[in-house]
Design an enzyme around this catalytic site. Structure first.
Site, short mmCIF file in Angstrom:
data_model
loop_
_atom_site.label_atom_id
_atom_site.label_comp_id
_atom_site.label_asym_id
_atom_site.label_seq_id
_atom_site.Cartn_x
_atom_site.Cartn_y
_atom_site.Cartn_z
N LYS A 35 0.85 -1.21 0.00
CA LYS A 35 0.00 0.00 0.00
C LYS A 35 0.88 1.25 0.00
CE LYS A 35 -0.51 -0.29 4.99
NZ LYS A 35 -0.69 0.79 5.90
N TYR A 253 18.10 29.07 8.66
CA TYR A 253 16.98 29.87 9.17
C TYR A 253 16.89 29.78 10.70
CZ TYR A 253 15.09 30.25 4.44
OH TYR A 253 14.91 30.54 3.11
N MET A 301 13.91 24.14 2.63
CA MET A 301 13.12 23.45 1.61
C MET A 301 14.00 22.61 0.68
SD MET A 301 10.59 24.95 -1.31
CE MET A 301 9.23 25.47 -0.31
C1 PLP Z 1 -4.18 -4.49 8.05
C2 PLP Z 1 -2.70 -4.34 7.90
N1 PLP Z 1 -1.94 -5.43 7.79
C3 PLP Z 1 -0.59 -5.34 7.64
C4 PLP Z 1 0.04 -4.11 7.62
C5 PLP Z 1 1.54 -4.06 7.49
O1 PLP Z 1 2.10 -3.49 8.64
P1 PLP Z 1 3.68 -3.28 8.80
O2 PLP Z 1 4.08 -2.33 7.75
O3 PLP Z 1 3.82 -2.72 10.17
O4 PLP Z 1 4.30 -4.62 8.62
C6 PLP Z 1 -0.72 -2.95 7.74
C7 PLP Z 1 -0.06 -1.65 7.77
O5 PLP Z 1 -0.42 -0.71 8.39
C8 PLP Z 1 -2.13 -3.07 7.88
O6 PLP Z 1 -2.89 -1.98 7.99
#
Ligand code: PLP
Length: 361
Positions: A35, A253, A301
């Site tokens: 993700k 800064y 920046m």
């Molecule tokens: C439902 C779920 N499973 C697995 C993971 C993977 O977690 P991690 O990156 O801590 O291994 C996440 C990440 O937030 C998650 O939301």
């Protein structure tokens, strides 16, 4: 010439981390979490390195489309399930597995017309109180799904709030075991921290994310070396200017750093618009030509300052590694930089700016 800053990605490190995690959970199938654009690494860039996974997990349908378009034929799991009923059409078309965490998702499934029944992961809220059915409602949700012709396989899942430290997973694991007792179906509970620290919670499917990318899920208790993980992303920039300071001179800064004596500093082509944390204070570690040094003053920046006093041979063009592996092979874990800035490796990796050129090595 482009600004001298690059994020290098090492697919070999990704494969290495995947195999380390497999060895730690030898009896479970492994779903690699990609993700947030593979935690900032870029789905298209990393999925090859994750070919050895049994499934990929993500949140956005658009990311699922991209993973399929890249050529991944294995299972894809939507960790938060669908956001609106018509998303189920995409699930049918792409053959996606999806989490079911609320009544509205079951309602939508019951109205969905599909030739191919879906595999779903029913989510138990075992204590984190984000997504999922509470233990008292879990079995009735399961029975509803069980009655749907749109569903052919129901698996069970939950997510831990404290797998990386105290109080651990015992209480949530107990809730999960009670709620799912004698229900058929595979089980999935473990993120990276649970995979590495709690073998009793491996279940049938582990779901590591951050550890795959070479960040320790329980830093500072344990670092990368302890877990045998390697950084996948290395952020490197070059020195574009050198200043010789006298005692009392200030840097950047707000003049927050005041030189205690004469010193040499280097100015890097890296700032918060590249994804480097603005809150990193003076003293945040960096590697100058592979050797440890520190940042000085506020991050701006497009630039930041580092201490070159101990490295008289360093100058304009010298490599500075902000995190990851230097070309000498020395490693600075992203977790150390994150800790100095009061955040986590997750945030820094995900925040790499699109303006930083990425090179896969
Ligand atoms: C439902 C779920 N499973 C697995 C993971 C993977 O977690 P991690 O990156 O801590 O291994 C996440 C990440 O937030 C998650 O939301």
């Amino acid at each position: 010439m482009p600004r001298p800053i690059t994020a290098l990605l090492d697919p070999q490190a990704l494969r290495h981390n995947l195999s380390v995690l497999r060895q730690r959970a030898p009896h479970a199938k492994l779903c690699a979490v990609v993700k947030a654009n593979a935690y900032g690494h870029g789905i298209e860039r990393v999925w090859e390195g994750l070919r050895g996974a049994d499934a990929l997990a993500l949140l956005d349908l658009n990311e699922a489309e991209r993973v399929r378009a890249s050529g991944w034929r294995g299972p894809i799991w939507l960790l938060e399930g669908v956001f609106e009923p018509r998303d189920l059409e995409t699930c049918s078309r792409l053959g996606l597995w999806h989490t079911v965490h609320c009544d509205e998702q079951i309602d939508a499934l019951s109205r969905h017309k599909t030739q191919e029944p879906h595999r779903v992961f029913l989510k138990l809220n075992s204590g984190m109180n984000r997504l999922g059915f509470g233990a008292n409602r879990y079995r009735s949700a399961w029975a509803r799904l069980q009655a749907l012709t749109q569903v052919d396989e129901i698996s069970h899942m939950t997510h831990f709030s404290d797998a990386d430290g105290e109080p651990g997973v015992a209480a949530q694991l107990e809730v999960f075991e009670q709620a799912t007792r004698d229900l058929a179906g595979e089980r999935s509970l473990a993120n990276s921290a649970a995979l590495l620290r709690h073998p009793e919670a491996h279940g049938d499917w582990v779901r590591p994310g951050i550890a795959l990318y070479g960040s320790s899920p329980d830093h500072p208790s344990h670092g990368l070396d302890h877990w045998g993980l390697q950084p996948v992303m290395s952020l490197r920039a070059q020195v574009i200017a050198v200043q010789s300071l006298q005692a009392g001179d200030t840097v950047g800064y707000g003049s927050t750093f005041v030189a205690p004596q004469a010193m040499r500093i280097g100015i890097l082509a890296c700032g918060y618009a590249d994804g480097y944390p603005r809150h990193a204070p003076t003293g945040t570690p960096v590697l100058v030509e592979g050797q440890r040094s520190r940042t000085l003053g506020r991050v701006s920046m497009d630039m930041l300052a580092v201490d070159l006093s101990a490295y008289p041979s360093a100058g304009v063009g010298s490599e500075v590694t902000l995190w990851g592996r230097a070309s000498t092979g020395a490693v600075l874990a992203v977790d150390e930089v994150a800790a100095a800035a009061g955040t986590l490796g997750y945030e820094l990796l995900c925040a790499l700016s699109p303006r930083v050129p990425v090179q896969v090595i």
